[in-house]
Motif scaffolding. Structure first.
Motif, PDB file in Angstrom:
ATOM      1  N   GLY A  56       0.806  -1.210   0.000  1.00 18.80           N
ATOM      2  CA  GLY A  56       0.000   0.000   0.000  1.00 18.80           C
ATOM      3  C   GLY A  56       0.838   1.258   0.000  1.00 18.80           C
ATOM      4  N   ARG A  57       1.903   1.249   0.803  1.00 14.76           N
ATOM      5  CA  ARG A  57       2.823   2.393   0.841  1.00 14.76           C
ATOM      6  C   ARG A  57       3.439   2.628  -0.532  1.00 14.76           C
ATOM      7  NH1 ARG A  57       5.354   4.397   5.368  1.00 14.76           N
ATOM      8  NH2 ARG A  57       7.332   4.400   4.248  1.00 14.76           N
ATOM      9  N   GLU A  58       3.814   1.553  -1.195  1.00 10.38           N
ATOM     10  CA  GLU A  58       4.433   1.679  -2.518  1.00 10.38           C
ATOM     11  C   GLU A  58       3.453   2.297  -3.512  1.00 10.38           C
ATOM     12  OE1 GLU A  58       6.689  -1.100  -5.875  1.00 10.38           O
ATOM     13  OE2 GLU A  58       6.180  -1.931  -3.905  1.00 10.38           O
ATOM     14  N   LEU A  59       2.200   1.861  -3.447  1.00 14.20           N
ATOM     15  CA  LEU A  59       1.184   2.421  -4.340  1.00 14.20           C
ATOM     16  C   LEU A  59       0.945   3.902  -4.064  1.00 14.20           C
ATOM     17  CD1 LEU A  59      -1.518  -0.414  -4.443  1.00 14.20           C
ATOM     18  CD2 LEU A  59      -0.191   0.458  -6.378  1.00 14.20           C
ATOM     19  N   LEU A  60       0.843   4.258  -2.781  1.00  9.81           N
ATOM     20  CA  LEU A  60       0.593   5.657  -2.419  1.00  9.81           C
ATOM     21  C   LEU A  60       1.774   6.535  -2.808  1.00  9.81           C
ATOM     22  CD1 LEU A  60      -1.138   7.838  -1.198  1.00  9.81           C
ATOM     23  CD2 LEU A  60      -0.430   7.094   1.086  1.00  9.81           C
ATOM     24  N   LEU A  61       2.972   6.105  -2.482  1.00  9.40           N
ATOM     25  CA  LEU A  61       4.160   6.896  -2.816  1.00  9.40           C
ATOM     26  C   LEU A  61       4.376   6.959  -4.325  1.00  9.40           C
ATOM     27  CD1 LEU A  61       6.602   5.696  -0.001  1.00  9.40           C
ATOM     28  CD2 LEU A  61       5.581   7.975  -0.253  1.00  9.40           C
ATOM     29  N   GLY A  62       3.935   5.916  -5.043  1.00 11.31           N
ATOM     30  CA  GLY A  62       4.091   5.906  -6.496  1.00 11.31           C
ATOM     31  C   GLY A  62       3.239   6.951  -7.184  1.00 11.31           C
ATOM     32  N   GLY A  63       2.084   7.261  -6.612  1.00 10.64           N
ATOM     33  CA  GLY A  63       1.210   8.264  -7.211  1.00 10.64           C
ATOM     34  C   GLY A  63       1.393   9.650  -6.638  1.00 10.64           C
ATOM     35  N   LEU A  64       1.878   9.715  -5.416  1.00 11.83           N
ATOM     36  CA  LEU A  64       2.039  11.003  -4.734  1.00 11.83           C
ATOM     37  C   LEU A  64       3.109  11.844  -5.436  1.00 11.83           C
ATOM     38  CD1 LEU A  64       0.767  12.216  -2.124  1.00 11.83           C
ATOM     39  CD2 LEU A  64       2.831  11.480  -0.923  1.00 11.83           C
ATOM     40  N   GLY A  65       2.732  13.060  -5.805  1.00 11.41           N
ATOM     41  CA  GLY A  65       3.682  13.947  -6.462  1.00 11.41           C
ATOM     42  C   GLY A  65       3.745  13.772  -7.962  1.00 11.41           C
ATOM     43  N   ASP A  66       2.837  12.985  -8.540  1.00 11.63           N
ATOM     44  CA  ASP A  66       2.791  12.794  -9.989  1.00 11.63           C
ATOM     45  C   ASP A  66       1.890  13.867 -10.594  1.00 11.63           C
ATOM     46  OD1 ASP A  66       2.484  12.041 -12.607  1.00 11.63           O
ATOM     47  OD2 ASP A  66       1.577  10.085 -12.193  1.00 11.63           O
TER      48      ASP A  66
END
Length: 360
Positions: free
Chosen positions: A286-296
């Motif tokens: 979940g962290r990876e998914l959130l960080l992957g989209g955050l700041g895009d």
């Protein structure tokens, strides 16, 4: 003491109308001065007029005014005009914030840097339109900060009264500036801790939205130490709750009401309490998914919906709402610890509710 107000505390005592009148008169004088220098400055005057007079909740001068009245201050148009200076601090912060965040809109209208970039393009001027827009936004934000000083000192209050309030005004502007830097730094370093998110919220928004305006009003009224202490005990938690509501709206708000695109805070990669709480609760996937989209910056509607679902499922939204409630109750409790003018006390209760339950 926690009922919803039938009349907004910003509208009581004709406050909003009086603030807008003071701002209009000041801006009219500034337009005359600037166009006397060069007609090319007319668009600068127009842009600031549109930004300052075209919207805004007027919460900061309202907190300052009712803080002043709560401490026994006598109402006057000079006091209201003095406190209207807070709107120029707010305008400066928002103009610069939109530039740093590369935001396209503010209150449903083009952000100042976008407005001047468009002006450059339509005129066919030389050089980079976006660079021109950025430079204009920096300068207009600076100009608003200068004008906050000018209005504070030219509103007609006794200079000794203004001098008593000056340290609060100065510290407030310093706090919001360093808070803004910490926000930029946090996005750059990727710090996801709740401790850092809380500190950014406290200095970037919380203190200058509620506590410092209250203490500014208290200083103008020459309030005793116990009143100033109660105002801080009310203002700090309420300011944090205000910012947490802002964080929720930045992810879940309705663009028709916020004037900002849906999920803008996610595209900007803001490390808010809401996001930090989600990252703390999510598993590695979940962290990876959130960080992957955050700041895009290219995050589309489906991507925003996916991140919203992650945040909600993590329990972070519920945790943030609970914290808003707890902070608001703490703030309201502080008002019961000191003797205040009855009307002002109720106005401060209603302001707390308005600030934390808003949808825009």
């Amino acid at each position: 003491m926690t009922h919803a107000a039938s009349v907004s505390p910003v509208d009581r005592a004709g406050l909003r109308q009086r603030i807008d009148k003071a701002l209009t008169e000041f801006l009219t004088g500034q337009r005359v001065w600037m166009t006397g220098v060069d007609d090319a400055l007319a668009p600068v005057a127009e842009a600031i007029e549109a930004f300052v007079l075209g919207g805004g909740k007027r919460l900061r001068p309202a907190f300052a005014y009712w803080g002043y009245r709560g401490a026994g201050g006598v109402d006057s148009d000079q006091v209201v005009t003095t406190l209207a200076a807070l709107e120029f601090v707010q305008a400066s912060a928002l103009i610069h914030d939109d530039l740093m965040d590369r935001s396209d809109t503010r209150r449903g209208e083009p952000a100042v840097h976008r407005r001047f970039a468009a002006r450059h393009r339509s005129a066919g001027w030389g050089g980079d339109p976006d660079g021109f827009g950025d430079a204009a936004a920096i300068l207009l934000g600076d100009l608003c900060l200068v004008w906050s000083d000018e209005l504070l000192h030219s509103a007609g209050l006794d200079p000794r009264t203004v001098a008593r309030a000056r340290p609060v005004f100065d510290e407030m502007r310093t706090e919001v500036t360093v808070g803004q830097y910490l926000d930029v730094l946090t996005q750059a370093t990727g710090d996801t801790s709740l401790e850092r998110a809380g500190k950014v919220a406290r200095y970037k928004s919380a203190k200058y939205t509620v506590e410092r305006p209250l203490l500014l009003g208290a200083a103008l009224a020459d309030a005793p130490a116990e009143v100033r202490s109660a105002y801080s005990a009310y203002g700090l938690p309420l300011g944090e709750a205000f910012q947490l509501r802002d964080d929720v709206l930045g992810v879940f708000g309705d663009p028709a009401q916020t004037g900002k695109p849906a999920g803008d805070d996610l595209r900007e990669g803001k490390r808010t309490y809401l996001v930090a709480a989600a990252l703390e609760a999510l598993d590695d996937a979940g962290r990876e998914l959130l960080l992957g989209g955050l700041g895009d910056p290219g995050l589309g509607g489906a991507g925003v919906a996916r991140l919203r679902e992650l945040i909600t499922d993590s329990g972070a939204l519920a945790r943030t709402e609970q914290r808003i409630g707890a902070l608001t109750e703490s703030a309201l409790a502080a008002l019961t610890t000191v003797d205040l003018d009855t009307e002002a006390r109720q106005a401060l209760v209603d302001l707390a509710i308005a600030a934390t339950r808003r949808t825009d």
